[in-house]
Write an enzyme that holds these catalytic residues in place. Structure first.
Site, short mmCIF file in Angstrom:
data_model
loop_
_atom_site.label_atom_id
_atom_site.label_comp_id
_atom_site.label_asym_id
_atom_site.label_seq_id
_atom_site.Cartn_x
_atom_site.Cartn_y
_atom_site.Cartn_z
N ARG A 217 46.90 43.29 45.88
CA ARG A 217 45.50 42.85 45.49
C ARG A 217 45.19 42.13 44.24
O ARG A 217 45.81 42.96 43.31
CB ARG A 217 44.58 44.07 45.48
CG ARG A 217 43.24 44.01 45.80
CD ARG A 217 42.22 45.03 45.84
NE ARG A 217 41.87 45.45 44.34
CZ ARG A 217 41.04 46.50 44.01
NH1 ARG A 217 40.38 46.87 45.07
NH2 ARG A 217 40.63 46.69 42.83
N TYR B 283 34.03 44.59 37.83
CA TYR B 283 34.48 46.04 38.65
C TYR B 283 35.72 45.54 39.12
O TYR B 283 35.99 44.51 39.59
CB TYR B 283 33.45 46.29 39.56
CG TYR B 283 33.64 47.72 40.23
CD1 TYR B 283 33.24 48.74 39.95
CD2 TYR B 283 34.23 47.57 41.48
CE1 TYR B 283 33.59 49.93 40.10
CE2 TYR B 283 34.55 48.62 41.99
CZ TYR B 283 33.97 50.17 41.35
OH TYR B 283 34.42 51.13 42.18
N ASP C 242 39.21 42.22 46.59
CA ASP C 242 38.24 42.84 47.11
C ASP C 242 36.87 42.27 46.23
O ASP C 242 36.82 42.14 45.18
CB ASP C 242 38.56 44.35 46.39
CG ASP C 242 37.59 45.21 46.98
OD1 ASP C 242 36.30 45.12 47.40
OD2 ASP C 242 37.66 46.63 46.54
N GLU D 232 37.88 41.74 51.18
CA GLU D 232 37.64 42.98 51.24
C GLU D 232 36.18 43.02 50.95
O GLU D 232 35.45 42.71 49.98
CB GLU D 232 38.59 44.02 50.56
CG GLU D 232 38.08 45.41 50.52
CD GLU D 232 39.11 46.32 49.80
OE1 GLU D 232 40.24 46.08 49.92
OE2 GLU D 232 38.67 47.48 49.22
N ARG E 208 38.82 49.85 57.01
CA ARG E 208 39.41 50.71 55.67
C ARG E 208 38.98 52.01 55.78
O ARG E 208 38.88 52.77 54.53
CB ARG E 208 39.07 49.96 54.30
CG ARG E 208 39.91 48.66 54.61
CD ARG E 208 39.58 47.75 53.19
NE ARG E 208 39.27 48.50 52.00
CZ ARG E 208 40.15 49.07 51.22
NH1 ARG E 208 41.61 49.15 51.71
NH2 ARG E 208 39.91 49.82 50.21
N GLU F 57 46.30 51.09 51.13
CA GLU F 57 46.27 50.95 49.82
C GLU F 57 46.74 52.00 49.03
O GLU F 57 46.60 53.29 49.26
CB GLU F 57 44.70 50.92 49.38
CG GLU F 57 44.25 50.66 47.94
CD GLU F 57 42.84 50.66 47.60
OE1 GLU F 57 42.18 51.24 48.38
OE2 GLU F 57 42.64 49.90 46.65
N TRP G 40 21.87 44.49 47.04
CA TRP G 40 22.79 45.13 48.11
C TRP G 40 24.11 45.35 47.78
O TRP G 40 24.65 45.13 46.52
CB TRP G 40 22.68 44.18 49.40
CG TRP G 40 23.01 42.46 48.79
CD1 TRP G 40 24.00 42.26 48.29
CD2 TRP G 40 21.75 41.69 48.71
NE1 TRP G 40 23.73 40.78 48.09
CE2 TRP G 40 22.32 40.63 48.31
CE3 TRP G 40 20.52 41.89 48.77
CZ2 TRP G 40 21.59 39.65 47.83
CZ3 TRP G 40 19.63 40.88 48.56
CH2 TRP G 40 20.35 39.77 48.02
O1 EZ4 Z 1 35.44 51.25 44.25
O2 EZ4 Z 1 37.59 53.96 44.91
O3 EZ4 Z 1 39.49 49.28 46.90
N1 EZ4 Z 1 39.39 50.15 46.44
C1 EZ4 Z 1 37.90 50.27 45.77
C2 EZ4 Z 1 37.98 51.23 44.81
C3 EZ4 Z 1 36.50 52.12 45.03
C4 EZ4 Z 1 36.58 53.42 44.40
C5 EZ4 Z 1 35.27 54.14 44.64
O4 EZ4 Z 1 35.16 55.39 44.51
O5 EZ4 Z 1 37.20 49.50 46.19
O6 EZ4 Z 1 38.17 50.79 43.50
CO CO Z 2 37.31 48.17 47.82
#
Ligand code: EZ4
Ligand code: CO
Length: 402
Positions: A147, A159, A210, A236, A283, A339, A402
């Site tokens: 990923r 993030y 993701d 994702e 997932r 994962e 959202w």
């Molecule tokens: O945001 O596990 O795909 N994995 C993720 C993780 C989630 C956290 C949330 O608790 O998106 O990083």
């Molecule tokens: Co995720």
């Protein structure tokens, strides 16, 4: 074989975990994960106050009956707190059944359907050079799927991109960290990252990305289209699946495969997504979707509609959940990917386990049951430590809607 004791253990060996340990009258024990990141104590209280008193004296052999008893009996259906609590009981009962039978749990689920469980790791980096170095590291370790997340120019923190590479942890503070998001900056940046990764690593390596629910359906459609030349295994959580019909719009525009479901807790969260073939990978996980019993039901529905599994496996899912996931992954016909983020040595010490990584695959242990335990003495040394996931705002200060 009656349940005589049920202990709920909250521990924080590097991060918080909630674990249920069941004990039967003849001394067989079983463990189940019920960790709900950032809301751990709600599940611990649900178990201690409302589930443990109902379990004492019940027959540990009755897995399906106990699932129905806790689900139907609660009257208040679904929800992450309820379903994580039920998951822990269900997982612990499968562990016990395996130990009683003298078989690893995957044998009880029909036996192996493959030689190993293909896992993907997380390559995160602020810059493209960091990202390329991280992908290279995972390839060297033997991973077949990676990923890829990168920083976005103009955004201070993204993030999914961690400071600590090996043990990524998004729940980072006792008050949620606030981060700033810009869809324009993000969409302008991501396709170029994948172009570079493909250039360096060729066509064979599986690549994933993701989106963490940050887009609208039409924005996700555009991202999917722009990633088509780079042949992703999946995009994702392009949008939150609260709005299941939003995925119809994405599907009309792109052939980039879609994975969603790490926040699902019930088959009803994904019934339309699966029946209408709006996604390619589901997932959902053992811990948040009602245990092995309910997740098996979701994967069976998915198989009917040519949807594969792709279970969440971040560090907030304990080694107990990971072990349970591996048994299920090994047995189902429609497994896709799992994962896998390595836990810290402290976590591994609290949860001794026999699963192992080899050449891109994880293998569950051959010992009876799940092959994972909770060391209660070690757990007692790590006290609960409140930690929350970040809150995301737009550049004008609006909480991301959202
Ligand atoms: O945001 O596990 O795909 N994995 C993720 C993780 C989630 C956290 C949330 O608790 O998106 O990083
Ligand atoms: Co995720």
């Amino acid at each position: 074989m009656r349940i005589t004791d049920a202990r709920v253990v909250v521990t924080s060996p590097g991060r918080n975990f909630v674990t249920l340990k069941l004990v039967t009258e003849d001394g067989v024990t079983g463990v189940g994960d019920s960790t709900l990141n950032g809301r751990e104590l709600a599940v611990a209280a649900y178990l201690r106050e409302h589930v443990v008193p109902l379990l004492i004296g019940r027959d540990a052999a009755r897995i399906e009956d106990t699932w129905q008893y806790l689900y139907q009996g609660a009257y208040w259906r679904r929800g992450p707190v309820t379903m994580s609590a039920i998951a822990a009981v269900d997982t612990a009962l499968w562990d016990i059944k395996g130990k009683v039978a003298g078989l690893p749990v995957y044998q009880l689920l029909g036996g192996r359907s493959r030689d190993g469980v293909t896992v993907y790791g997380h390559a995160n980096g602020e810059t493209i050079d960091d990202v390329l170095a991280e992908v290279a590291r995972f390839v060297e370790l033997g991973y077949r799927a990676v990923r890829v997340q990168s920083g976005v120019p103009g955004l201070a923190k993204t993030y999914g991109v961690s400071a600590d590479r090996m043990f990524y942890e998004p729940a980072d503070a006792a008050q949620p960290t606030e981060t700033v998001w810009s869809t324009r900056r993000y969409l302008a940046h991501v396709p170029g990252i994948f172009a570079r990764v493909r250039e360096e690593f060729g066509t064979h390596l599986q690549l994933l990305h993701d989106v963490h629910h940050r887009l609208t359906p039409i924005e996700a459609a555009r991202l999917g289209k722009s990633l088509e030349p780079h042949d992703l295994t999946w995009m994702e959580d392009p949008v939150p699946a609260d709005l299941q019909e939003g995925f119809r719009l994405i599907r009309q525009h792109t052939t980039t495969p879609i994975a969603v479901g790490e926040v699902f807790n019930s088959i009803y969260d994904c019934a339309a997504l699966i029946r209408e073939q709006l996604i390619d990978y589901v997932r959902a996980t053992v811990v948040h979707a009602g245990g092995i019993t309910h997740l098996r039901r979701i994967f069976d529905l998915a198989a009917l509609h040519h949807v594969r599994s792709g279970s969440h496996g971040a560090t907030d899912l304990s080694p107990v959940c990971m072990a349970a996931a591996l048994h299920l992954d090994l047995a189902i016909p429609n497994f896709g990917l799992q994962e896998y983020m390595r836990h810290t040595p402290e976590t591994d010490e609290v949860f001794p386990h026999g699963y192992h990584f080899d050449d891109g695959y994880l293998h569950p242990p051959e010992t009876p049951g799940l092959g994972v335990d909770l060391d209660e003495e070690a757990a007692a040394r790590y006290l609960y430590n409140p930690a929350y996931l970040p809150v995301n705002r737009l550049e004008d200060g609006t909480v991301h809607p959202w």
